[in-house]
Design a protein around this motif. Structure first.
Motif, PDB file in Angstrom:
ATOM      1  N   UNK A  40      86.387  33.422  70.914  1.00 13.80           N
ATOM      2  CA  UNK A  40      85.313  34.389  71.185  1.00 13.80           C
ATOM      3  C   UNK A  40      83.940  33.796  70.896  1.00 13.80           C
ATOM      4  N   UNK A  41      83.043  33.905  71.890  1.00 10.04           N
ATOM      5  CA  UNK A  41      81.637  33.559  71.736  1.00 10.04           C
ATOM      6  C   UNK A  41      80.802  34.822  71.870  1.00 10.04           C
ATOM      7  N   UNK A  42      79.795  34.964  71.028  1.00  7.72           N
ATOM      8  CA  UNK A  42      78.844  36.072  71.101  1.00  7.72           C
ATOM      9  C   UNK A  42      77.493  35.482  71.468  1.00  7.72           C
ATOM     10  N   UNK A  43      76.904  35.943  72.575  1.00  8.95           N
ATOM     11  CA  UNK A  43      75.693  35.336  73.114  1.00  8.95           C
ATOM     12  C   UNK A  43      74.551  36.338  73.208  1.00  8.95           C
ATOM     13  N   UNK A  44      73.343  35.871  72.822  1.00 12.45           N
ATOM     14  CA  UNK A  44      72.130  36.648  73.004  1.00 12.45           C
ATOM     15  C   UNK A  44      70.977  35.687  73.297  1.00 12.45           C
ATOM     16  N   UNK A  45      69.830  36.222  73.651  1.00 14.52           N
ATOM     17  CA  UNK A  45      68.772  35.492  74.355  1.00 14.52           C
ATOM     18  C   UNK A  45      67.442  35.482  73.612  1.00 14.52           C
ATOM     19  N   UNK A  46      66.430  34.919  74.264  1.00 18.11           N
ATOM     20  CA  UNK A  46      65.087  34.832  73.718  1.00 18.11           C
ATOM     21  C   UNK A  46      64.200  35.991  74.129  1.00 18.11           C
ATOM     22  N   UNK A  47      63.061  36.116  73.460  1.00 19.22           N
ATOM     23  CA  UNK A  47      62.145  37.232  73.673  1.00 19.22           C
ATOM     24  C   UNK A  47      61.604  37.249  75.104  1.00 19.22           C
ATOM     25  N   UNK A  48      61.601  38.465  75.689  1.00 17.45           N
ATOM     26  CA  UNK A  48      61.076  38.651  77.034  1.00 17.45           C
ATOM     27  C   UNK A  48      62.047  38.306  78.133  1.00 17.45           C
ATOM     28  N   UNK A  49      63.235  37.828  77.791  1.00 13.65           N
ATOM     29  CA  UNK A  49      64.205  37.375  78.787  1.00 13.65           C
ATOM     30  C   UNK A  49      65.374  38.360  78.856  1.00 13.65           C
ATOM     31  N   UNK A  50      66.541  37.907  79.272  1.00 13.95           N
ATOM     32  CA  UNK A  50      67.742  38.737  79.373  1.00 13.95           C
ATOM     33  C   UNK A  50      68.935  37.802  79.373  1.00 13.95           C
TER      34      UNK A  50
END
Length: 301
Positions: A40-50
Protein backbone atom coordinates in the motif's frame (compact mmCIF):
# COMPACT_ATOMS: atom_id res chain seq x y z
CA UNK A 1 -2.75 7.33 -22.18
CA UNK A 2 -3.85 7.66 -25.81
CA UNK A 3 -1.83 8.81 -28.79
CA UNK A 4 -2.83 12.03 -30.56
CA UNK A 5 -0.72 14.99 -31.66
CA UNK A 6 -0.07 15.45 -27.92
CA UNK A 7 -0.60 12.60 -25.43
CA UNK A 8 -3.80 12.72 -23.40
CA UNK A 9 -3.56 11.33 -19.88
CA UNK A 10 -6.89 9.64 -19.17
CA UNK A 11 -7.26 9.15 -15.43
CA UNK A 12 -9.18 5.93 -14.70
CA UNK A 13 -12.17 5.75 -12.39
CA UNK A 14 -11.14 4.76 -8.84
CA UNK A 15 -11.80 1.22 -7.67
CA UNK A 16 -13.62 2.87 -4.75
CA UNK A 17 -13.97 6.19 -2.93
CA UNK A 18 -14.46 7.07 0.74
CA UNK A 19 -15.38 10.45 2.20
CA UNK A 20 -13.61 11.50 5.39
CA UNK A 21 -15.11 14.33 7.44
CA UNK A 22 -12.15 16.14 8.98
CA UNK A 23 -14.11 19.02 10.53
CA UNK A 24 -17.62 20.46 10.56
CA UNK A 25 -17.47 21.88 7.02
CA UNK A 26 -14.69 19.89 5.33
CA UNK A 27 -14.80 16.46 3.66
CA UNK A 28 -11.75 14.89 2.00
CA UNK A 29 -12.35 12.13 -0.55
CA UNK A 30 -10.04 9.13 -0.56
CA UNK A 31 -9.71 7.16 -3.80
CA UNK A 32 -8.32 3.69 -4.33
CA UNK A 33 -6.48 2.75 -7.52
CA UNK A 34 -4.11 0.00 -8.58
CA UNK A 35 -3.72 -3.51 -7.23
CA UNK A 36 -5.43 -4.08 -3.84
CA UNK A 37 -3.23 -7.14 -3.26
CA UNK A 38 -0.01 -5.13 -3.58
CA UNK A 39 1.94 -3.11 -1.02
CA UNK A 40 0.00 0.00 0.00
CA UNK A 41 1.15 3.49 -1.00
CA UNK A 42 -0.55 6.66 0.26
CA UNK A 43 -0.06 9.64 -2.05
CA UNK A 44 -0.70 13.37 -1.72
CA UNK A 45 0.44 16.49 -3.57
CA UNK A 46 1.82 20.02 -3.39
CA UNK A 47 0.05 23.31 -2.73
CA UNK A 48 -2.22 24.59 -5.50
CA UNK A 49 -2.09 21.29 -7.39
CA UNK A 50 -4.09 18.02 -7.30
CA UNK A 51 -3.08 14.38 -6.94
CA UNK A 52 -4.68 13.53 -10.29
CA UNK A 53 -2.14 15.89 -11.91
CA UNK A 54 0.54 13.40 -10.83
CA UNK A 55 -1.03 10.62 -12.91
CA UNK A 56 2.03 10.41 -15.24
CA UNK A 57 3.90 9.29 -12.10
CA UNK A 58 1.40 7.12 -10.26
CA UNK A 59 0.11 5.46 -13.44
CA UNK A 60 3.45 3.62 -13.43
CA UNK A 61 2.61 2.06 -10.06
CA UNK A 62 -0.92 0.72 -10.58
CA UNK A 63 0.08 -2.81 -11.63
CA UNK A 64 2.08 -3.54 -8.48
CA UNK A 65 0.79 -1.30 -5.69
CA UNK A 66 -2.39 -0.66 -3.75
CA UNK A 67 -2.72 3.13 -4.18
CA UNK A 68 -4.71 5.32 -1.80
CA UNK A 69 -4.69 8.88 -3.12
CA UNK A 70 -6.25 12.07 -1.81
CA UNK A 71 -6.20 15.84 -2.24
CA UNK A 72 -5.41 18.35 0.47
CA UNK A 73 -8.43 20.26 1.78
CA UNK A 74 -9.64 22.91 -0.70
CA UNK A 75 -7.87 21.15 -3.59
CA UNK A 76 -8.75 18.69 -6.33
CA UNK A 77 -11.91 16.67 -5.70
CA UNK A 78 -12.64 18.45 -2.41
CA UNK A 79 -15.08 21.34 -2.02
CA UNK A 80 -13.75 24.71 -0.85
CA UNK A 81 -14.26 25.42 2.85
CA UNK A 82 -12.98 28.10 5.27
CA UNK A 83 -9.91 30.15 4.36
CA UNK A 84 -9.18 30.57 8.08
CA UNK A 85 -8.56 26.82 8.41
CA UNK A 86 -6.41 26.56 5.30
CA UNK A 87 -3.02 26.30 6.98
CA UNK A 88 -0.26 23.84 7.85
CA UNK A 89 -1.54 22.94 11.36
CA UNK A 90 -4.93 22.03 9.89
CA UNK A 91 -3.26 20.00 7.14
CA UNK A 92 -1.45 18.06 9.89
CA UNK A 93 -4.72 17.35 11.70
CA UNK A 94 -6.32 16.26 8.42
CA UNK A 95 -3.37 13.98 7.69
CA UNK A 96 -3.70 12.13 10.99
CA UNK A 97 -7.47 11.67 10.57
CA UNK A 98 -6.94 10.40 7.03
CA UNK A 99 -4.49 7.75 8.23
CA UNK A 100 -7.10 6.44 10.65
CA UNK A 101 -9.74 6.49 7.91
CA UNK A 102 -7.54 4.51 5.50
CA UNK A 103 -7.19 1.69 8.01
CA UNK A 104 -10.92 1.83 8.76
CA UNK A 105 -12.12 1.81 5.14
CA UNK A 106 -9.47 -0.35 3.47
CA UNK A 107 -8.19 -2.56 6.26
CA UNK A 108 -4.95 -2.34 8.20
CA UNK A 109 -1.73 -3.19 6.42
CA UNK A 110 1.70 -1.54 6.17
CA UNK A 111 1.64 1.84 4.41
CA UNK A 112 4.37 3.76 2.63
CA UNK A 113 3.75 7.51 2.45
CA UNK A 114 4.58 9.08 -0.93
CA UNK A 115 4.26 12.83 -0.53
CA UNK A 116 5.31 15.94 -2.43
CA UNK A 117 6.09 19.46 -1.25
CA UNK A 118 3.67 20.78 1.41
CA UNK A 119 2.14 17.29 1.83
CA UNK A 120 5.65 16.04 2.63
CA UNK A 121 6.17 18.87 5.13
CA UNK A 122 2.79 18.06 6.68
CA UNK A 123 3.61 14.42 7.33
CA UNK A 124 7.03 15.38 8.72
CA UNK A 125 5.35 17.71 11.22
CA UNK A 126 2.73 15.20 12.36
CA UNK A 127 3.12 14.25 16.04
CA UNK A 128 2.91 10.59 14.94
CA UNK A 129 6.53 10.92 13.69
CA UNK A 130 5.92 8.32 10.99
CA UNK A 131 4.55 5.68 13.33
CA UNK A 132 1.62 5.09 10.96
CA UNK A 133 3.97 4.22 8.08
CA UNK A 134 6.56 1.59 7.31
CA UNK A 135 8.51 4.19 5.27
CA UNK A 136 8.33 7.62 3.65
CA UNK A 137 9.26 8.62 0.10
CA UNK A 138 9.26 12.42 0.01
CA UNK A 139 9.66 14.51 -3.12
CA UNK A 140 11.27 17.94 -2.63
CA UNK A 141 9.82 18.84 0.80
CA UNK A 142 10.06 22.59 1.55
CA UNK A 143 12.66 22.55 4.34
CA UNK A 144 15.23 25.05 5.49
CA UNK A 145 17.68 25.72 8.29
CA UNK A 146 17.91 28.75 10.53
CA UNK A 147 20.35 31.47 9.48
CA UNK A 148 21.10 32.62 5.95
CA UNK A 149 19.21 29.74 4.36
CA UNK A 150 16.12 30.63 6.41
CA UNK A 151 16.26 34.25 5.30
CA UNK A 152 16.58 33.18 1.66
CA UNK A 153 13.71 30.72 2.03
CA UNK A 154 11.47 33.28 3.74
CA UNK A 155 12.17 35.93 1.09
CA UNK A 156 11.41 33.42 -1.68
CA UNK A 157 8.17 32.43 0.06
CA UNK A 158 7.06 36.06 0.27
CA UNK A 159 7.78 36.57 -3.43
CA UNK A 160 5.93 33.39 -4.36
CA UNK A 161 2.92 34.34 -2.22
CA UNK A 162 2.75 37.73 -3.91
CA UNK A 163 2.94 36.11 -7.35
CA UNK A 164 0.23 33.61 -6.38
CA UNK A 165 -2.14 36.40 -5.37
CA UNK A 166 -1.75 37.85 -8.86
CA UNK A 167 -2.79 34.61 -10.56
CA UNK A 168 -5.81 34.73 -12.82
CA UNK A 169 -8.61 33.18 -10.71
CA UNK A 170 -11.10 32.45 -13.49
CA UNK A 171 -11.01 31.41 -17.15
CA UNK A 172 -13.65 31.32 -19.88
CA UNK A 173 -12.48 27.85 -20.91
CA UNK A 174 -9.97 25.30 -19.65
CA UNK A 175 -8.03 25.84 -22.88
CA UNK A 176 -7.45 29.47 -21.88
CA UNK A 177 -5.27 28.24 -18.99
CA UNK A 178 -3.71 25.43 -21.02
CA UNK A 179 -2.60 27.85 -23.73
CA UNK A 180 -0.55 30.02 -21.35
CA UNK A 181 1.23 27.20 -19.51
CA UNK A 182 4.01 26.75 -22.13
CA UNK A 183 5.12 30.30 -21.33
CA UNK A 184 5.30 29.83 -17.56
CA UNK A 185 8.84 28.94 -16.34
CA UNK A 186 7.52 26.47 -13.74
CA UNK A 187 6.17 24.17 -16.46
CA UNK A 188 9.06 24.24 -18.93
CA UNK A 189 10.24 20.67 -18.22
CA UNK A 190 6.99 18.73 -17.86
CA UNK A 191 6.24 15.65 -19.98
CA UNK A 192 3.92 15.97 -23.01
CA UNK A 193 0.24 16.10 -22.16
CA UNK A 194 0.67 17.73 -18.74
CA UNK A 195 -0.63 21.13 -19.85
CA UNK A 196 -4.01 19.60 -20.68
CA UNK A 197 -3.90 17.65 -17.41
CA UNK A 198 -3.35 20.88 -15.45
CA UNK A 199 -6.49 22.33 -17.01
CA UNK A 200 -8.57 19.28 -16.15
CA UNK A 201 -7.31 18.77 -12.59
CA UNK A 202 -6.80 22.28 -11.16
CA UNK A 203 -9.89 24.02 -12.61
CA UNK A 204 -13.57 23.35 -11.89
CA UNK A 205 -16.66 24.72 -13.60
CA UNK A 206 -18.03 27.85 -11.89
CA UNK A 207 -21.31 27.38 -10.05
CA UNK A 208 -23.05 29.81 -12.41
CA UNK A 209 -21.85 27.80 -15.40
CA UNK A 210 -19.91 30.76 -16.79
CA UNK A 211 -16.32 29.60 -17.15
CA UNK A 212 -13.87 27.82 -14.87
CA UNK A 213 -12.19 28.73 -11.59
CA UNK A 214 -9.18 27.48 -9.65
CA UNK A 215 -10.08 24.47 -7.49
CA UNK A 216 -7.70 25.85 -4.88
CA UNK A 217 -8.41 29.61 -4.80
CA UNK A 218 -5.33 31.77 -5.17
CA UNK A 219 -5.79 33.38 -1.71
CA UNK A 220 -5.73 29.91 -0.14
CA UNK A 221 -2.55 28.84 -1.91
CA UNK A 222 -0.82 32.14 -1.11
CA UNK A 223 -1.70 31.90 2.59
CA UNK A 224 0.05 28.52 2.92
CA UNK A 225 3.15 29.67 1.04
CA UNK A 226 3.36 32.92 2.99
CA UNK A 227 3.66 31.12 6.33
CA UNK A 228 5.78 28.19 5.13
CA UNK A 229 9.12 29.32 6.55
CA UNK A 230 8.33 29.04 10.30
CA UNK A 231 7.20 25.42 9.78
CA UNK A 232 10.04 24.50 7.41
CA UNK A 233 12.64 24.73 10.21
CA UNK A 234 10.79 22.48 12.68
CA UNK A 235 11.53 19.05 11.23
CA UNK A 236 13.86 16.83 13.28
CA UNK A 237 14.60 13.69 11.25
CA UNK A 238 16.31 12.00 14.19
CA UNK A 239 12.94 11.57 15.94
CA UNK A 240 11.20 9.51 13.23
CA UNK A 241 10.09 5.90 13.59
CA UNK A 242 10.42 4.80 9.94
CA UNK A 243 12.99 4.92 7.12
CA UNK A 244 12.87 8.06 4.97
CA UNK A 245 13.88 8.61 1.36
CA UNK A 246 14.04 12.24 0.19
CA UNK A 247 14.43 13.05 -3.49
CA UNK A 248 15.20 16.71 -4.06
CA UNK A 249 15.18 18.92 -7.11
CA UNK A 250 18.47 19.56 -8.88
CA UNK A 251 20.23 22.13 -6.63
CA UNK A 252 22.27 23.44 -9.59
CA UNK A 253 19.13 24.73 -11.33
CA UNK A 254 17.41 28.00 -10.44
CA UNK A 255 14.58 27.01 -8.13
CA UNK A 256 11.05 27.48 -9.41
CA UNK A 257 9.32 27.13 -6.03
CA UNK A 258 11.48 27.47 -2.92
CA UNK A 259 15.20 26.84 -2.33
CA UNK A 260 16.17 23.18 -2.25
CA UNK A 261 17.83 21.94 0.95
CA UNK A 262 20.62 19.38 0.65
CA UNK A 263 20.00 16.72 3.32
CA UNK A 264 23.01 14.53 2.50
CA UNK A 265 24.62 15.45 5.85
CA UNK A 266 21.73 13.96 7.83
CA UNK A 267 22.57 10.32 8.49
CA UNK A 268 18.97 9.29 9.26
CA UNK A 269 17.76 10.23 5.76
CA UNK A 270 18.43 8.51 2.44
CA UNK A 271 18.83 11.69 0.39
CA UNK A 272 19.44 12.18 -3.30
CA UNK A 273 18.55 14.73 -5.94
CA UNK A 274 17.26 14.14 -9.45
CA UNK A 275 19.47 15.80 -12.09
CA UNK A 276 17.77 18.25 -14.46
CA UNK A 277 14.60 18.28 -12.36
CA UNK A 278 12.74 21.07 -10.59
CA UNK A 279 10.13 21.06 -7.85
CA UNK A 280 7.65 19.39 -10.25
CA UNK A 281 9.91 16.38 -10.82
CA UNK A 282 7.06 13.81 -10.71
CA UNK A 283 5.50 15.32 -13.84
CA UNK A 284 8.88 16.11 -15.41
CA UNK A 285 10.65 12.77 -14.94
CA UNK A 286 7.91 10.37 -13.80
CA UNK A 287 9.74 7.19 -14.82
CA UNK A 288 12.89 8.22 -12.97
CA UNK A 289 10.90 9.16 -9.86
CA UNK A 290 9.06 5.84 -9.91
CA UNK A 291 12.29 3.89 -10.41
CA UNK A 292 14.01 5.68 -7.51
CA UNK A 293 11.02 4.99 -5.27
CA UNK A 294 10.91 1.30 -6.23
CA UNK A 295 14.64 0.92 -5.58
CA UNK A 296 14.24 2.38 -2.09
CA UNK A 297 11.23 0.17 -1.29
CA UNK A 298 13.09 -2.93 -2.48
CA UNK A 299 16.04 -2.00 -0.25
CA UNK A 300 13.74 -2.23 2.78
CA UNK A 301 12.85 -5.87 2.19
Amino acid sequence: MTSTSEPVWEIPEPLSTSDVRVDDDTVITLRRHGNPAGPRLVLCHGSGLAIDLYYPFWSLLTDDFDLIIYDLRNHGWNAVSSLRNHNVPTFISDHDLILEAIDHHYGKKPKIGVFHSVAALTTLLSPTKGSGFSAYVLFDPPLCKRGASYEEFDAAAERLAAMTRRRTPQFRTREELVDILPYIPTFQRVVPGVFDLVGRTTLRECENGEGYELRCPREYEAQVVEYAAPYAVLVDFATFHCPIKVLGADPTLPYSYLPTLDLSHILTVDYDFLPESTHLMQIEQPAECAATMREFIESLA
